[in-house]
Design a protein around this motif. Structure first.
Motif, PDB file in Angstrom:
ATOM      1  N   CYS B 119       0.854  -1.195   0.000  1.00 36.41           N
ATOM      2  CA  CYS B 119       0.000   0.000   0.000  1.00 36.41           C
ATOM      3  C   CYS B 119       0.888   1.243   0.000  1.00 36.41           C
ATOM      4  N   TYR B 121       0.381   4.260   0.778  1.00 34.27           N
ATOM      5  CA  TYR B 121       0.268   5.163   1.928  1.00 34.27           C
ATOM      6  C   TYR B 121       1.041   4.591   3.112  1.00 34.27           C
ATOM      7  N   CYS B 129      -1.823   6.511   7.891  1.00 32.91           N
ATOM      8  CA  CYS B 129      -1.915   5.062   7.691  1.00 32.91           C
ATOM      9  C   CYS B 129      -2.013   4.387   9.044  1.00 32.91           C
ATOM     10  N   CYS B 138      -6.744   6.227   7.381  1.00 33.96           N
ATOM     11  CA  CYS B 138      -6.354   5.418   6.215  1.00 33.96           C
ATOM     12  C   CYS B 138      -6.385   6.288   4.966  1.00 33.96           C
ATOM     13  N   CYS B 164      -8.740  -0.195   7.334  1.00 34.69           N
ATOM     14  CA  CYS B 164      -7.577  -0.654   6.556  1.00 34.69           C
ATOM     15  C   CYS B 164      -8.080  -1.536   5.427  1.00 34.69           C
ATOM     16  N   ILE B 165      -7.659  -1.205   4.201  1.00 33.90           N
ATOM     17  CA  ILE B 165      -8.078  -1.955   3.023  1.00 33.90           C
ATOM     18  C   ILE B 165      -6.868  -2.540   2.290  1.00 33.90           C
ATOM     19  N   ALA B 166      -5.771  -2.728   3.046  1.00 35.72           N
ATOM     20  CA  ALA B 166      -4.529  -3.220   2.435  1.00 35.72           C
ATOM     21  C   ALA B 166      -4.661  -4.684   2.014  1.00 35.72           C
TER      22      ALA B 166
HETATM   23  S1  SF4 Z   1      -5.062   0.534   3.520  1.00 36.65           S
HETATM   24 FE1  SF4 Z   1      -4.129  -0.054   5.482  1.00 36.65          FE
HETATM   25  S2  SF4 Z   1      -1.930   0.081   4.962  1.00 36.65           S
HETATM   26 FE2  SF4 Z   1      -2.976   1.329   3.408  1.00 36.65          FE
HETATM   27  S3  SF4 Z   1      -3.159   3.435   4.209  1.00 36.65           S
HETATM   28 FE3  SF4 Z   1      -5.009   2.362   4.839  1.00 36.65          FE
HETATM   29  S4  SF4 Z   1      -4.455   1.651   6.910  1.00 36.65           S
HETATM   30 FE4  SF4 Z   1      -2.530   2.059   5.882  1.00 36.65          FE
END
Ligand code: SF4
Ligand SMILES: Cc1cc2nc3c(=O)[nH]c(=O)nc-3n(C[C@H](O)[C@H](O)[C@H](O)COP(=O)(O)OP(=O)(O)OC[C@H]3O[C@@H](n4cnc5c(N)ncnc54)[C@H](O)[C@@H]3O)c2cc1C
Ligand code: FES
Ligand code: FES
Lengths: 174, 336
Positions: B119, B121, B129, B138, B164-166
């Protein structure tokens, strides 16, 4: 934090005190003044820093110098034993396999790794029969196996036949 | 990069003790992920315990027909291992489809399992993040999330501390999840075995944790159980370019037919969730059925029914379904 190590690069043994944060690439270029390996991305994405570490191709930008203590490192320069160009060097010249040349030392080391891996029968993701014990470096195989080396000048169309010619001579291409 | 002390232990117990005593320390495998993240300031260990030359580099036969893979076996060697190629083609294909020849030479089996998300970010310390800086929000939810999860994500608004969508980026781990691998771990409290489906976790209410490992736990080996006789398997990866790119979506399929019906099936998806996604609903729908196009399509749809696509990553839902269907049909067609 500094630590005492010995790097053996292209046959030259050098005792060295390095900060633990130093990469093998930076140690070679900045401390040993061996500028054969190049820094492109510094993140494992371009292959310009490729060297042979104990005979295996790796990205020296992601190897900490302390972990290479005592290991045998060979750069593209080091492949020119006794000042004689390696078969890959000659082939890259013959096929005009570069423009600016910045990626070339990495391409050469990577190609040397590809030939050694093929000689051991290692397959790739484009290999049709995974159980075959031998490798045949077709153009598609060379493209796939060299995919970790980017060329900003896009000399790929000449790099593939340059590697293919040496592969043919070494019996890993039918 | 933060300054760190570099340690080499003489035995496994010593390595575990050293790391257990260093709350901000980390194990170092090949370093192809950790060193990268240290350069970016994302990982800031103050001690590195090098386990690459300490843990095993051997692939050994297990009684009963399985294989034990030492944690330090390089990805390249594992993908080239004849026994893996012959008995677990899905794993060899997954390994060979990952990263580059140079990276596979250096990357270890243990490190590959524990690599962090790609990811963008997470890897940019100037962005919010929850995984890197818990509670910061996020960035991906309302930002660039084309590569992100469609299953099992925590979606609670961009500023929520739990969103979180990682995705988990490993190809190898997807095949290992389909194969029911077992992870051998040595920790401060001794040894334990973790079925791989229980190693990686969903973000739940704590996106900072990728896995169920506790600090100081060292992966020593990964065991592959034998597959039922007649099993055929394959890994298929779709990506933005033909080589040297992470998966958009990938599938690991292992299936055995008996009298024209599915007797055993193991399915896992990569690139769709915070962990390699075992497609249990699709497996359930297929068991005992003849693998017709209709049955396989219904199974794939059942698996993706719970998907939560976002504006940029909706394409992953049909892509995952199509990869499952095509790979299952190709494999069962060939084995009939
Ligand atoms: S998806 Fe998860 S890893 Fe990516 S910015 Fe959002 S919290 Fe962080
Ligand atoms: C440009 C690029 C492209 C890539 N493309 C792909 C791809 O297409 N597919 C793919 O799957 N991967 C890809 N990768 C990721 C690569 O596979 C991983 O970086 C590699 O597998 C990590 O292994 P390592 O041994 O280098 O781990 P390290 O970087 O050494 O460690 C990773 C993590 O594991 C921990 N760790 C290491 N060993 C152990 C152990 N024995 N026990 C407990 N903890 C341990 C470390 O503390 C760290 O947190 C890519 C990487 C790069 C840089
Ligand atoms: S400089 Fe090492 S891969 Fe780009
Ligand atoms: S020749 Fe210029 S980058 Fe390859």
């Amino acid at each position: 934090m500094d630590i005492q190590i010995t790097l053996r690069v292209d046959g030259v043994q050098a005792p060295l005190s390095v900060d633990t944060r130093t990469t093998l690439l930076d140690a070679m270029r900045d401390r040993l003044r061996n500028t054969s390996p190049k820094k492109g991305c510094d993140h494992g994405q371009c292959g310009a820093c490729t060297v042979l570490l104990d005979g295996r191709r790796v990205n020296s930008c992601l190897v900490l110098a302390v972990t290479a203590d005592g290991a045998e490192v060979t750069t593209s320069d080091g492949l020119a034993a006794g000042g004689q160009p390696h078969a890959l060097h000659r082939s890259f010249v013959e096929y005009d396999a570069y423009q600016c040349g910045y990626c070339t030392p990495g391409q050469i080391c990577s190609a040397a790794g590809v030939l050694a891996e093929a000689a051991q029968g290692w397959p790739s993701t484009v290999t049709e029969d995974l159980t075959a014990g031998t490798a045949d470096l077709t153009d598609a195989e060379i493209r796939e196996r060299m995919a970790g080396n980017l060329c900003r000048c896009a000399a790929y169309a000449h790099i593939v036949p340059a590697v293919a010619a040496v592969a043919g001579a070494q019996g890993v291409r039918r | 990069m933060r300054e760190f002390r570099y340690e080499r232990a003489t035995d496994l117990a010593g390595a575990v003790a050293t790391l257990a005593a260093a709350p901000d320390g980390a194990y170092l495998g090949g370093g192809t992920n950790l060193v990268d993240l240290m350069k970016l300031g994302v990982a800031t260990p103050d001690v590195l315990v090098d386990v690459r030359e300490l843990t095993s580099t051997a692939v050994e036969e297990l009684p009963g027909g399985g294989l034990r893979i030492g944690a330090a076996v390089p990805n390249a060697d594992l993908g080239a291992d004849r026994r893996v190629r012959e008995r677990y083609p899905v794993l060899a294909q997954a390994l060979l489809s990952g990263a580059s020849g140079q990276l596979r030479n250096r990357a270890t089996t243990g490190g590959n399992l524990l690599q962090r998300t790609r990811c963008s970010y997470f890897t940019d310390v100037t962005k919010p993040c929850n995984k890197r800086a818990p509670g910061s929000g996020c960035g991906a939810l309302q930002g660039a999330h084309r590569n992100h999860a469609v299953l099992g994500a925590t979606i609670d608004g961009p500023d929520s501390p739990v969103t979180c969508i990682a995705t988990h980026p490993s190809d190898m781990a997807v095949a290992m999840v389909a194969l029911d691998a077992v992870v051998q771990v040595l920790g401060p409290d001794g040894e334990r075995s973790i079925p791989i489906a229980g190693l990686h976790r969903l973000p739940g209410d704590d996106p900072s944790r990728d896995t169920t490992l506790r600090h100081g736990e060292l992966i020593t080996a990964i065991d592959l159980p034998p597959l039922p006789a007649g099993t055929v398997s394959r890994y298929r990866k779709s990506r933005d370019r033909a080589s040297f790119a992470f998966a958009l979506v990938s599938v690991a399929v292992a299936v055995a037919l008996e009298d024209g019906v599915v007797a055993d099936v193991r399915l896992a998806l990569g690139g769709v969730a915070h962990k390699p996604w075992r497609a249990a609903a699709a497996e359930e729908a297929l068991r005992g059925q003849p693998p017709t196009e209709a049955a396989v399509t219904a199974a794939a749809r059942a698996e993706l029914a719970a998907a939560t696509p976002l504006p940029e990553n909706g394409f992953k839902v049909p892509l995952a379904q199509n990869l499952l269907v095509r790979t299952l049909l190709d494999l069962t067609g060939a084995s009939r």
